[in-house]
Design an enzyme around this catalytic site. Structure first.
Site, PDB file in Angstrom:
ATOM      1  N   SER A 137      66.546  42.404  35.497  1.00  0.00           N
ATOM      2  CA  SER A 137      65.732  41.597  34.562  1.00  0.00           C
ATOM      3  C   SER A 137      64.419  41.044  35.130  1.00  0.00           C
ATOM      4  O   SER A 137      63.665  40.415  34.388  1.00  0.00           O
ATOM      5  CB  SER A 137      66.532  40.422  33.963  1.00  0.00           C
ATOM      6  OG  SER A 137      67.493  40.871  33.031  1.00  0.00           O
ATOM      7  N   THR A 138      64.164  41.264  36.430  1.00  0.00           N
ATOM      8  CA  THR A 138      62.967  40.617  37.005  1.00  0.00           C
ATOM      9  C   THR A 138      61.699  41.464  36.915  1.00  0.00           C
ATOM     10  O   THR A 138      60.657  41.078  37.445  1.00  0.00           O
ATOM     11  CB  THR A 138      63.183  40.228  38.485  1.00  0.00           C
ATOM     12  OG1 THR A 138      63.298  41.424  39.274  1.00  0.00           O
ATOM     13  CG2 THR A 138      64.420  39.373  38.662  1.00  0.00           C
ATOM     14  N   GLY A 139      61.787  42.610  36.242  1.00  0.00           N
ATOM     15  CA  GLY A 139      60.593  43.439  36.048  1.00  0.00           C
ATOM     16  C   GLY A 139      60.065  43.232  34.644  1.00  0.00           C
ATOM     17  O   GLY A 139      59.637  42.139  34.255  1.00  0.00           O
ATOM     18  N   ASP A 197      63.824  51.675  47.779  1.00  0.00           N
ATOM     19  CA  ASP A 197      64.195  52.387  46.551  1.00  0.00           C
ATOM     20  C   ASP A 197      65.721  52.523  46.476  1.00  0.00           C
ATOM     21  O   ASP A 197      66.340  53.115  47.364  1.00  0.00           O
ATOM     22  CB  ASP A 197      63.522  53.769  46.623  1.00  0.00           C
ATOM     23  CG  ASP A 197      63.815  54.646  45.422  1.00  0.00           C
ATOM     24  OD1 ASP A 197      64.611  54.261  44.547  1.00  0.00           O
ATOM     25  OD2 ASP A 197      63.230  55.751  45.374  1.00  0.00           O
ATOM     26  N   TYR A 239      61.527  42.789  31.950  1.00  0.00           N
ATOM     27  CA  TYR A 239      62.222  41.768  31.163  1.00  0.00           C
ATOM     28  C   TYR A 239      61.816  40.335  31.501  1.00  0.00           C
ATOM     29  O   TYR A 239      62.244  39.393  30.827  1.00  0.00           O
ATOM     30  CB  TYR A 239      63.745  41.944  31.256  1.00  0.00           C
ATOM     31  CG  TYR A 239      64.293  43.019  30.324  1.00  0.00           C
ATOM     32  CD1 TYR A 239      63.439  43.812  29.559  1.00  0.00           C
ATOM     33  CD2 TYR A 239      65.662  43.226  30.185  1.00  0.00           C
ATOM     34  CE1 TYR A 239      63.930  44.788  28.708  1.00  0.00           C
ATOM     35  CE2 TYR A 239      66.163  44.204  29.317  1.00  0.00           C
ATOM     36  CZ  TYR A 239      65.286  44.986  28.586  1.00  0.00           C
ATOM     37  OH  TYR A 239      65.783  45.945  27.737  1.00  0.00           O
ATOM     38  N   GLY A 288      60.398  51.284  35.370  1.00  0.00           N
ATOM     39  CA  GLY A 288      60.942  50.592  36.533  1.00  0.00           C
ATOM     40  C   GLY A 288      62.107  51.330  37.169  1.00  0.00           C
ATOM     41  O   GLY A 288      62.110  52.557  37.295  1.00  0.00           O
ATOM     42  N   VAL A 289      63.110  50.567  37.555  1.00  0.00           N
ATOM     43  CA  VAL A 289      64.237  51.147  38.287  1.00  0.00           C
ATOM     44  C   VAL A 289      65.008  52.139  37.405  1.00  0.00           C
ATOM     45  O   VAL A 289      65.531  53.149  37.895  1.00  0.00           O
ATOM     46  CB  VAL A 289      65.137  50.021  38.853  1.00  0.00           C
ATOM     47  CG1 VAL A 289      65.850  49.238  37.783  1.00  0.00           C
ATOM     48  CG2 VAL A 289      66.133  50.583  39.862  1.00  0.00           C
ATOM     49  N   ASP A 290      65.059  51.893  36.120  1.00  0.00           N
ATOM     50  CA  ASP A 290      65.720  52.796  35.175  1.00  0.00           C
ATOM     51  C   ASP A 290      65.058  54.181  35.224  1.00  0.00           C
ATOM     52  O   ASP A 290      65.737  55.217  35.327  1.00  0.00           O
ATOM     53  CB  ASP A 290      65.584  52.173  33.771  1.00  0.00           C
ATOM     54  CG  ASP A 290      66.568  52.719  32.759  1.00  0.00           C
ATOM     55  OD1 ASP A 290      67.397  53.570  33.128  1.00  0.00           O
ATOM     56  OD2 ASP A 290      66.515  52.278  31.596  1.00  0.00           O
ATOM     57  N   ASN A 345      68.411  49.302  29.535  1.00  0.00           N
ATOM     58  CA  ASN A 345      68.195  48.561  28.286  1.00  0.00           C
ATOM     59  C   ASN A 345      69.312  48.952  27.314  1.00  0.00           C
ATOM     60  O   ASN A 345      70.093  49.857  27.599  1.00  0.00           O
ATOM     61  CB  ASN A 345      66.800  48.834  27.712  1.00  0.00           C
ATOM     62  CG  ASN A 345      66.548  50.309  27.504  1.00  0.00           C
ATOM     63  OD1 ASN A 345      67.328  50.996  26.834  1.00  0.00           O
ATOM     64  ND2 ASN A 345      65.476  50.830  28.083  1.00  0.00           N
TER      65      ASN A 345
HETATM   66  P1  ADP Z   1      64.177  44.957  33.821  1.00  0.00           P
HETATM   67  O1  ADP Z   1      63.830  45.583  32.505  1.00  0.00           O
HETATM   68  O2  ADP Z   1      65.658  44.634  33.937  1.00  0.00           O
HETATM   69  O3  ADP Z   1      63.293  43.807  34.160  1.00  0.00           O
HETATM   70  P2  ADP Z   1      62.756  46.682  35.742  1.00  0.00           P
HETATM   71  O4  ADP Z   1      63.134  48.035  36.189  1.00  0.00           O
HETATM   72  O5  ADP Z   1      61.484  46.506  35.019  1.00  0.00           O
HETATM   73  O6  ADP Z   1      64.008  46.136  34.887  1.00  0.00           O
HETATM   74  O7  ADP Z   1      62.744  45.712  36.991  1.00  0.00           O
HETATM   75  C1  ADP Z   1      63.884  45.275  37.678  1.00  0.00           C
HETATM   76  C2  ADP Z   1      63.610  45.251  39.156  1.00  0.00           C
HETATM   77  O8  ADP Z   1      63.714  46.580  39.675  1.00  0.00           O
HETATM   78  C3  ADP Z   1      62.213  44.774  39.544  1.00  0.00           C
HETATM   79  O9  ADP Z   1      62.355  43.724  40.494  1.00  0.00           O
HETATM   80  C4  ADP Z   1      61.553  45.994  40.166  1.00  0.00           C
HETATM   81  O10 ADP Z   1      60.733  45.621  41.275  1.00  0.00           O
HETATM   82  C5  ADP Z   1      62.741  46.765  40.667  1.00  0.00           C
HETATM   83  N1  ADP Z   1      62.564  48.216  40.898  1.00  0.00           N
HETATM   84  C6  ADP Z   1      61.674  49.083  40.356  1.00  0.00           C
HETATM   85  N2  ADP Z   1      61.863  50.331  40.844  1.00  0.00           N
HETATM   86  C7  ADP Z   1      62.905  50.259  41.722  1.00  0.00           C
HETATM   87  C8  ADP Z   1      63.589  51.187  42.568  1.00  0.00           C
HETATM   88  N3  ADP Z   1      63.240  52.475  42.610  1.00  0.00           N
HETATM   89  N4  ADP Z   1      64.615  50.721  43.337  1.00  0.00           N
HETATM   90  C9  ADP Z   1      64.983  49.432  43.293  1.00  0.00           C
HETATM   91  N5  ADP Z   1      64.391  48.506  42.529  1.00  0.00           N
HETATM   92  C10 ADP Z   1      63.365  48.907  41.748  1.00  0.00           C
END
Ligand code: ADP
Length: 165
Positions: free
Chosen positions: A117-119, A10, A121, A32-34, A24
Site C-alpha cells: 500500500s505504500t506506492g 527487487d 495506494y 509497481g511491485v505487481d 489490487n
Molecule cells: P500499492 O498499490 O499497494 O501501493 P505499489 O506496487 O505501488 O503497491 O507499491 C508498494 C511498494 O512496492 C512500494 O513501496 C514500492 O516501492 C515497492 N516496489 C515496487 N517495485 C518493487 C519490486 N520490484 N520489489 C519490491 N518492492 C517493489
C-alpha cells in the site's frame, strides 16, 4: 526477533519459498511491485489470476509463481489510503496476518513482503511500516518461519524499517 530481516531490492530476485504481491482487487496486474511480479512470472500468472475472479481488500490469494523459481505467490490486496479513518490499519494488518497464515498452511517457511500500500495506494510509509512490523511480530506462529523478510524497494522505506526494527 531473529527470523525477521530487512532486505533492499527487487522482491522477484529473493531466495525464499514464497513472495507476497501488493495486488489490487481485480488481481489482473498493475504498476509497481505487481507489474514487476507479473513481468518476472510470465503470462501464465495472469491466466491463473483471471480464473480466481478478484479478491477483496484485506484478503489474500495463493497462486503458482511460474517463471519465478519459488513455491508460489500470495496476492494481498492492501487498502488505498483514505485518511486513516476507514479501517486502513486493520485492512493492512489483515494482509500481513492472512499471508503468514496462508504460507504456513501450505508448508512455506520463508516469505518476503513488499511494503504493501505504500506506492500507488498512498499509505504513509511510517504508519504502514509500524502496522506491518507490529502485525508480523505479534503473529502467534512466527517462530514456525525460518525467515520473514521485509523487502524494501525504495530507500525511504528501507531507512524506516531499519529504524523501527
Ligand atoms: P500499492 O498499490 O499497494 O501501493 P505499489 O506496487 O505501488 O503497491 O507499491 C508498494 C511498494 O512496492 C512500494 O513501496 C514500492 O516501492 C515497492 N516496489 C515496487 N517495485 C518493487 C519490486 N520490484 N520489489 C519490491 N518492492 C517493489
Amino acid at each position: 526477533m531473529k527470523n525477521i530481516e530487512i532486505v533492499s531490492g527487487d522482491i522477484t530476485k529473493l531466495d525464499v519459498d514464497i513472495i507476497v504481491n501488493a495486488a489490487n482487487e481485480s488481481l489482473l496486474g498493475g504498476a509497481g511491485v505487481d507489474g514487476a511480479i507479473h513481468q518476472a512470472a510470465g503470462p501464465e500468472l495472469l491466466e491463473e489470476c483471471k480464473s480466481i475472479g478478484g479478491c477483496p481488500t484485506g484478503e489474500v490469494r495463493l497462486t503458482e509463481a511460474y517463471n519465478i523459481e519459488i513455491g508460489g505467490i500470495i496476492h494481498a490486496v492492501g487498502p488505498k489510503w483514505g485518511g486513516g479513518q476507514n479501517g486502513e490499519s486493520e485492512l493492512l494488518e489483515s494482509c500481513y496476518f492472512g499471508a503468514l497464515e496462508l504460507a504456513l498452511e501450505n508448508g512455506f517457511k520463508s516469505i518476503a513482503f513488499p511494503n504493501i500500500s505504500t506506492g500507488v495506494y498512498g499509505y504513509p510509509k511510517i504508519e504502514a511500516a509500524i502496522t506491518a512490523t507490529s502485525a508480523v511480530k505479534s503473529f502467534d506462529d512466527l517462530s514456525k518461519f525460518e525467515k520473514v523478510i521485509f523487502c524494501c524497494f525504495d530507500e525511504e522505506n528501507f531507512k524506516i524499517y531499519q529504524s523501527i526494527l
